[in-house]
Every structure is written in structure tokens, then in C-alpha cells.
Write an enzyme that holds these catalytic residues in place. Structure first.
Site, PDB file in Angstrom:
ATOM      1  CE  LYS A 248      -7.288  -9.661  11.811  1.00 39.32           C
ATOM      2  NZ  LYS A 248      -6.132 -10.410  12.399  1.00 39.32           N
ATOM      3  N   GLY A 300       0.490  -3.848   7.741  1.00 40.60           N
ATOM      4  CA  GLY A 300       1.049  -5.181   7.920  1.00 40.60           C
ATOM      5  C   GLY A 300       2.090  -5.448   6.852  1.00 40.60           C
ATOM      6  CB  SER A 301       3.602  -8.558   5.669  1.00 38.66           C
ATOM      7  OG  SER A 301       2.532  -9.270   5.080  1.00 38.66           O
ATOM      8  CB  THR A 302       5.096  -5.827   1.258  1.00 39.45           C
ATOM      9  OG1 THR A 302       5.524  -4.552   1.773  1.00 39.45           O
ATOM     10  CG2 THR A 302       4.963  -5.726  -0.247  1.00 39.45           C
ATOM     11  N   GLY A 305      -0.530  -7.185   2.097  1.00 39.10           N
ATOM     12  CA  GLY A 305      -1.070  -5.965   1.493  1.00 39.10           C
ATOM     13  C   GLY A 305      -1.353  -6.147   0.012  1.00 39.10           C
ATOM     14  CD  GLU A 322       2.776   1.674   7.859  1.00 39.88           C
ATOM     15  OE1 GLU A 322       3.659   0.966   7.313  1.00 39.88           O
ATOM     16  OE2 GLU A 322       2.645   1.791   9.074  1.00 39.88           O
ATOM     17  CB  CYS A 356       6.712  -1.086   9.117  1.00 40.72           C
ATOM     18  SG  CYS A 356       5.793   0.199   9.956  1.00 40.72           S
ATOM     19  CD  GLU A 453       9.196  -5.214   7.117  1.00 41.48           C
ATOM     20  OE1 GLU A 453       8.284  -5.839   6.546  1.00 41.48           O
ATOM     21  OE2 GLU A 453       9.020  -4.109   7.654  1.00 41.48           O
TER      22      GLU A 453
END
Lengths: 543, 329
Positions: A248, A300-302, A305, A322, A356, A453
Site C-alpha cells: 500500500k 512511517g510515523s511513530t 507505527g 521503521e 526519517c 520530528e
């Protein structure tokens, strides 16, 4: 990037106005940081003599006038034909979404619509997972491993042949400068397929005595910052290890994944081995939670995640994440400063800072703070922000309106919390999403711009006095993806590298990637590695 | 009736002095319902948890009672500390403080200490197997479990300076860079030991974690917490720095959720949790992106040396760091 940063090409008055005041957002240039009247020719950095505020030497700055104004050199795009509408790639066929819904993907540099893309619903995701399962059972798990590899080599070869087209579409859809998509994204993506193709028949040697076995169906969700490269990072190892995939792509950058699906179709991979479902967060969530998926890989973003990790709790599904980062880039007094400046620039402004592992926290040994900040400003003055398809462009468009809002919010917080802002004064296009390269000095560890971030071209500069303090500050973050250290002393660079809690440490370099080099985070930057022999483990069961 | 008699006799090796008398006493006691005076009054050990290298009670003052033998209800019970949330937090704190020192030791030194642990376990064979028997394990099986535990310690003592070369790599990047990947420790790992085998499962879970330079907080088997404490007595005399292994007793369901939410905990190693608890703990762990390994090995599975001494057991508890450096003139 070239290393002629400290060579002044011309002298003119006041840097702020030297290249025309841009539309980088109101008040984007910190008043205290304005250059003064004198233009200096700085040879090899010797011109920078640190002094206190008001000192003429300090106030002196390089000014380039019009000498750095380049004629546009725009990559031709007439040979690139985008369809007006893209369907889902499921079971080897292009199928309309069951919802009948499509969304637009824009060129962030112009806000123009590039194409319509299918929005996969839960039902479409289910069909894709079924197709992947069936392909795993009927074809992919029965294939001779070397032949599996040959299919992956085919993908790599076809991408080489179409590299120019892919680079242009990557820049159109994502906003990144063509010189990056052409020289970094495409070559690395291709290298990744080449690298992992060769592992397909060698897994027993990679994990001797551990009986490595494929997992089955992998659900893979990738971000918008390196759309094709992330697809390669996900698909290549998964396919080489004998898994089938449902991928995706991000909703703002689906096009190169769809072109990749076309390559995969043309490479005659068995139907269903790779399925591409486009959509936004809901599509990704449906994929991650699908019961028929044996493995979820997410970049993607924490925040997202963590949500996925929570959703998979208790299911026993294999997961690799990641996630975000807030990398420290540590510069010691003895560092080769001109090279360090290049590394700092590459670390934070590469890909508009949508990276990232960006070196977003600069930790400078106190004694060279002023000199380094001066050099950084001088080097930034040579940067060109604008049309991603212009081969001169260093910094392209911000990927989306939402991301621009996020950057602006955090930069405003930085100003509110008392840090000093410097933003490159440069012309910005009227349409599209833009943010001029920016750094903050006087940043404290508790500031949001030092903790969160930003994922944009915004650097936070802090200082330290001792190596221990540098380590302490560098590790004072929930993230642990990457870090950098600049010093001329070999023993110290390893001493620092050993103590940085980060999965990738660049010593006297930054933002380097290679398919043979494992990449991934410590702490809340995620777990699992991509790249190298170690990257195979994300898609294998071993004993 | 016969209160304490088996307890006194059974401590340590089953053939401990005085047992004959005690057993006789038990027999005679049943005659009259009266009191049977043993020839010698035994010493009862106060079981304490092992935290920061010291043996401590729960700060909460609470305890649980463990039957003398599994299946024996009622009378013959011993008190074992019931850890609280604060005990868990204290243990994480000392484990975190011990981490840098343990990870900073040379790999060879960690191996020497684990070998010493093997020696200390071997020296306590009788005590350990006696404890397992009092936990309900048949004598022969208890001795086999102790043997396997000693062997496992020796196996991991050998791993401490070898796994690195198996996980590490020199990466042939396409450019003028020297690039390599090597393993590092994670930090504090929370281990839920399996209910059975209480000794081998405990040691088998701890050893790979500390071999890799991590420190740990262990929630002992609730079926046989005494053996975990006896194991801790071997740890305490094996030159292992205080805080590297911390063993708590009590209710897993009570303490574990707090540890799963603790941000200083880097990873969870969960053995044999029931599904609902496992799910909720994994949900909690996502709050700080903990590495979670949840497994349920069969009892025999723990005796499979080839499987449980595989470097894969260590690999679960390392981070991989990749370092780039330019090569040039």
C-alpha cells in the site's frame, strides 16, 4: 553536492536582499540574523573569525548577488505519459475498486492534479490478500529459488530501462528535486532489487543450520518521502525470501508504485505475487489488520507505527517497523568544517528534510558554534529552492499541504519557545507547497523543535562542551534511528559511534544508503532491519 | 497434623540428616492426633526476592503461600514475597543502572561470569533438585533438569564472545566507505519465566538475554517460586554484578502490565502467558515500541538443547548498529 561552499562567487550588499526576498512565509527571517553591509571573500573558511555580536568580523557575510542565478534547466517530460486514472493491481489484473471511489494525486509544486487513483476498501484489500495467498500456494512457494531470483532481476532491469521516466514521475508526484530522484532514488531502488534477487537461492547460507522459511503473505505499508525506493526496500527482500506481497503506497505518492506494478506485469511475474492497493490510512489499517496476512512491514510515523503494533497485539503476526527519527549530528572542534557543513546540509535539506533519518539536531562543540553557523548560512545561500524538475534545484516542494502545515506549526512553536530562527531568503513559487531552508539557534533540549520530528527542511542547533555531554544530549530522545559524528580523530569517532543509541551512525558523512547496508532503528524508531543479510530476517522464520 | 515436618526434612537434599526421624514422627502423629516432636527442629528459610544483588522482601509487605508439594492443600505452606508495582519499578531502576556496566564489560569477561554461574549451579545440584522435588517434580526428573540447567549455563558462557561474529557483517557498499554492522544490547528486558520447567525455563530465558549484554527483571514461575530464589542464590555467588538479573516473585498478572508500560523497559520476553493477558500486555508494550517476544514452549521443548542454545535466542535481544565511515586520503 559540491564542496565549493566557502568560495564566494561575487560580492554584493546585504545577504537578505541579495537574491530577492521570497514568499517564504511572513516573518520567516529572524531579524537578529540579518547580514550586514560587508561582503567577504572567504577562502577555505579562514575568513570566519568568531567574535561577539556587533563585531564587524561577525557581521560580515558572504553575499552572492545574482551570480548564482541560474537559467532554468528543466527536465523534459513530454515522453512521460500518465494515465488519467489508475486502478488497483490485484491478482495480476487491473481492477476497479469495489467502492467505485477514486482520489486525486497532486503535483505539490503546482497543486495540479496528475491522475485519479483507486481507493481500495476493506473488500479490495481482502481480494488482494486472497490473491497473494493463492499466488503463494500455487506458484511462488513452488518455484525454484533461482527462478524466483530471476523474476526479481527482471524487475531491476526493467527499472533501469525506464529509470528516466520513473525519476520524472517521482519528482512530479512527490515534489523532490529531479537530481535526487534521478541520482539517488532510482539507482538505489534498482540496486535494491538487484541485491536481493541474488539472495533468493542462497538463504540456507545466510542462516546456516537455522532452516529459513518464508512466512507467506506480507502486508507492506510505505510512506511518501521515497515512494519507489521504499517499495523496493519492501518488495525486494520479501520476494527474494519467497513471500508474496500486498503493498500500500502513500496516498500522496501512489504513481511510481503503480508504474512499478506495470513493470511487474510486464516482467510476467505469476499473478498475485505482488498486489498494489492504493488508498489512505483506512486502506493501510485494513491491510495491517487483515487476518490472512502473516507479516506486516510498516514505514512511517511513530504514531501510526504504535497503533499498528497495538492492533497486532496477541496475533503472533510478525511485524517490522521503521518509524520516525530525530537524529543528532555531532560536530567536534577538530572536524573538517567544510566537509561537516556539506554533511549538515545533506543531512537536513536532502529531500526537503522529508527523511526519517535526517540530521535534524545539530550538536556543535561550543568553541566552533559561531564559525559553523556562519559557514552554514553561507552554504545555504547557494541553495536553490524551486521547480523539482529543474536540474539546478536543491530543495523541491513540500510533499503536501498537510505536511507544510505541520512544518509551519512546529517552526512557529520554535519561535514561540524562544529559539532564534534563520530562514534562507530566496524566491519561492507562488503556487504549490514550499518551505525555505531554515535553522534555529539557541535551541534547548526541551523545545518542541528539539524533540519532535519536523520532517521538513528545519534544523535545530545546540551546543555541547564535552564528549560525554554530546552523547547525553544526542541520546536524549525517544528516537534512535540514525546519528552522525564529525571529528578528525579516529578513536573518538568510534568512541562516539559506540555510544550513540541509533541503528545507523554516519561518521564524517551523512545520509548514505546502500542495499547491502542494514538500516533501521533503536527505541521508538522501530525494530527490524532493511538491507543487507540482516534484512532477510524480516521475512523469514528461522530456528 | 505433622505441621512442618516434611518441610524441615525436605529442605536441601532429600537425604538430609534428620529426615528419618521426621518421617517417623509424621507416622506416629497420625495415631493420636497429637503432637510429634521431631528429634531436631529444622531451620526454615525466609524466601526473598533478588533485586540489585540483594535479597529483599516486597516493599508492600505482602506474601503468597506456596504448598510444600504441588497438590498438597492447606497445611504445609511457605511464605514467598508477593511483588508490588513498586517492586517492579525499583527492579527496573536497578536493572537500568546496571546495564551500562554489564554491557561495557568485555565479552570474554561476561563469559567468565556465566561459566562461574555454571560452577555455582553445579555446586548446588542437591539443593536445586531438592527444591524442584518440593515443587512437585519427581526425583529423577528434577536431577535431569538441574543437569540441563548447568549445561545451558556452560553453553551460553561460550556464546558471549562468539555471537557477534555471526550477526555482524562488513557490508560491501557501492562507494568509498567502510561500512559494518554489529550487534549491541537492548537495555532492560522483562522476562516472564515459564511455569514449568521452573528451573531450566528460568535459566534458559535469562541466559540468552544477559549473554547479549542486557539486564533483566524476571517474574518467576508462580508454580514454583522457591526454585527461582534458590537459583538467585547461585547468581549471587557467581560474580554477576548486582542488578544484572533481578528476580521477583508473586502474581505475574498483577506486576507485568506495569512493566509492559514502563518506558525504561526495552523488550519483553513472555513465556506461556495466557492469551488474554498476552494480548493486553502486547498492547501496553506498543506505547514505547517495545520488542516483544511471546512464546510457549512445551516442557520437553526446554530440554531440546539444539533448539534453545541456538544463536537465534540471542539474536532476539540485540540491536544491530551500522556504522559508515569514508575511506579516503
Amino acid at each position: 553536492m559540491s564542496d565549493d561552499s566557502s568560495t564566494a562567487k561575487a560580492a554584493a550588499s546585504g545577504e537578505g536582499s541579495a537574491r530577492g526576498r521570497g514568499t517564504a512565509g511572513s516573518g520567516s527571517e529572524g531579524g537578529r540574523e540579518h547580514g550586514a553591509q560587508v561582503a567577504v571573500t572567504a577562502g577555505g573558511g579562514s575568513a570566519v573569525s568568531a567574535g561577539s555580536s556587533g563585531d564587524p568580523a561577525r557581521a560580515a557575510a558572504l553575499a552572492f548577488g545574482d551570480a548564482w542565478t541560474y537559467a532554468p534547466s528543466v527536465e523534459a517530460r513530454d515522453h512521460v505519459k500518465l494515465a488519467s486514472r489508475y486502478e488497483l493491481f490485484v491478482g495480476g489484473r487491473w481492477v476497479a475498486p469495489s467502492s467505485g471511489r477514486y482520489f486525486e494525486t497532486l503535483n505539490p509544486a503546482t497543486e495540479e492534479k496528475l491522475a485519479e487513483v483507486a481507493e481500495a476498501s476493506e473488500k479490495d484489500v481482502d481480494l488482494a490478500v486472497q490473491a497473494a495467498r493463492s499466488a503463494y500456494e500455487r506458484y511462488w512457494s513452488k518455484l525454484r529459488p533461482l527462478d524466483r531470483g530471476k523474476y526479481i532481476y527482471r524487475i531491476a532491469r526493467a527499472l533501469q530501462e525506464k529509470a528516466r521516466e520513473f525519476a520524472i514521475v517521482e519528482s512530479l508526484d512527490g515534489g523532490k528535486p529531479i537530481k535526487e530522484s534521478r541520482d539517488i532514488d532510482l539507482p538505489l531502488a534498482i540496486a535494491h532489487f538487484f541485491y536481493y534477487a541474488g539472495w533468493a537461492d542462497k538463504l540456507a547460507y545466510a542462516f546456516p543450520g537455522q532452516n529459513p522459511r518464508a512466512l507467506g503473505v506480507a502486508g507492506q505499508i510505505i510512506p511518501w518521502n521515497f515512494p519507489l525506493l521504499m517499495a523496493a526496500w519492501k518488495l525486494a527482500p520479501a520476494l527474494a525470501t519467497g513471500n508474496t506481497c500486498v503493498l500500500k503506497p502513500a496516498e500522496t505518492t501512489p504513481l511510481t508504485s503503480l508504474l512499478l506494478a506495470k513493470v511487474i506485469e510486464e516482467a510476467d511475474l505469476p499473478p498475485g505475487v505482488v498486489n498494489i492497493v492504493t488508498g489512505a490510512g483506512a486502506t493501510g489499517a485494513a491491510l495491517a489488520q487483515h487476518q490472512g496476512v502473516d507479516k506486516v512491514a510498516f514505514t512511517g510515523s511513530t504514531e501510526v507505527g504504535k497503533r499498528i503494533q497495538r492492533q497486532l497485539a496477541g496475533t503472533g503476526k510478525k511485524l517490522t517497523l521503521e518509524l520516525g527519527g530525530k537524529a543528532a549530528n555531532i560536530v567536534f572542534e577538530d572536524a573538517p568544517l567544510d566537509q561537516a557543513v556539506e554533511g549538515i546540509i545533506a543531512g537536513i535539506f536532502f529531500n526537503q528534510g522529508h527523511v526519517c533519518c535526517a540530521g535534524s539536531r545539530l550538536l556543535v562543540e561550543e568553541g566552533i558554534h559561531e564559525a559553523l553557523v556562519r559557514k552554514l548560512r553561507d552554504r545555504m545561500a547557494t541553495m536553490r529552492v524551486g521547480d523539482p524538475l529543474d536540474k539546478n534545484t536543491d530543495v523541491g516542494a513540500i510533499n503536501s499541504r498537510a505536511q507544510l502545515d505541520r512544518i509551519e506549526e512546529l517552526v512557529a512553536a520554535g519561535e514561540r519557545e524562544g529559539a532564534t530562527r534563520y530562514t534562507l531568503g530566496c524566491p519561492l513559487p507562488q503556487r504549490g507547497y514550499w518551505f525555505a531552508p531554515t535553522f534555529f539557534t539557541g535551541v534547548s533540549q526541551s523545545h518542541r523543535i528539539a524533540r519532535e520530528e519536523i520532517f521538513g527542511p528545519v534544523l535545530s542547533v545546540m551546543t555541547f562542551r564535552t564528549p560525554d555531554e554530546a552523547i547525553e544530549k544526542a541520546n536524549n530522545t525517544m528516537y534512535g534511528l540514525s546519528a552522525g559524528v564529525w571529528t578528525d580523530k579516529g578513536a573518538r569517532s568510534f568512541w562516539v559511534a559506540q555510544r550513540l543509541r541509533a541503528g545507523v551512525v554516519w561518521a564524517n558523512t551523512f545520509n548514505k544508503f546502500d542495499p547491502s547496508s542494514p538500516f533501521g532503528g533503536y527505541k521508538e524508531s522501530g525494530f527490524g532491519r532493511e538491507g543487507g543479510r540482516q534484512g532477510l530476517l524480516a521475512y523469514l522464520e528461522v530456528e | 497434623m505433622a505441621r512442618g515436618s516434611k518441610q524441615d526434612a525436605g529442605r536441601g537434599a532429600p537425604q538430609a540428616a534428620g529426615e528419618g526421624e521426621a518421617a517417623a514422627g509424621e507416622a506416629s502423629a497420625s495415631q493420636e492426633g497429637g503432637f510429634a516432636q521431631p528429634a531436631r527442629v529444622g531451620i526454615r528459610k525466609a524466601y526473598k526476592m533478588f533485586v540489585g544483588g540483594a535479597f529483599v522482601r516486597s516493599e508492600s509487605g505482602r506474601y503468597t503461600q506456596v504448598p510444600e508439594h504441588a497438590g498438597v492443600a492447606g497445611e504445609n505452606r511457605e511464605n514467598v514475597p508477593r511483588a508490588s508495582r513498586k517492586d517492579g519499578r525499583d527492579a527496573v531502576k536497578v536493572a537500568h543502572e546496571a546495564w551500562a556496566g554489564w554491557a561495557g564489560r568485555t565479552a570474554q569477561n561476561r563469559g567468565q561470569i556465566l561459566y562461574r554461574l555454571g560452577e555455582m549451579l553445579d555446586a548446588r545440584r542437591g539443593e536445586l533438585s531438592g527444591s524442584l522435588e518440593r515443587g512437585g517434580v519427581a526425583a529423577g526428573a528434577a536431577q535431569a533438569e538441574v543437569d540441563a540447567t548447568v549445561d545451558r549455563a556452560i553453553a551460553y558462557a561460550g556464546w558471549t564472545d562468539k555471537y557477534q561474529s555471526l550477526f555482524a557483517s562488513l557490508n560491501p557498499v557501492a562507494g568509498p566507505h567502510f561500512n559494518f554492522t554489529s550487534p549491541e544490547s537492548l537495555g532492560v528486558v522483562v522476562i516472564v519465566a515459564p511455569e514449568r520447567p521452573a528451573l531450566l525455563g528460568l535459566a534458559g530465558a535469562i541466559l540468552p538475554v544477559i549473554t547479549a549484554g542486557n539486564t533483566c527483571v524476571v517474574l518467576a514461575s508462580t508454580a514454583d517460586p522457591r526454585t527461582a530464589i534458590t537459583f538467585a542464590e547461585a547468581l549471587a555467588t557467581s560474580d554477576l554484578p548486582g542488578g544484572v538479573v533481578n528476580i521477583l516473585t508473586g502474581s505475574v498478572a498483577e506486576v507485568l502490565p506495569h512493566l509492559a508500560r514502563h518506558v525504561e523497559v526495552a523488550a519483553l520476553d513472555l513465556h506461556g502467558l495466557e492469551p488474554a493477558l498476552r494480548k493486553s500486555v502486547e498492547e501496553d508494550a506498543s506505547g514505547s515500541v517495545k520488542r516483544v517476544h511471546a512464546r510457549k514452549l512445551s516442557e520437553e521443548g526446554w530440554f531440546d538443547a539444539a533448539a534453545t542454545e541456538s544463536p537465534r535466542w540471542i539474536e532476539r535481544f540485540v540491536e544491530l548498529k551500522t556504522i559508515w565511515h569514508p575511506a579516503g586520503q
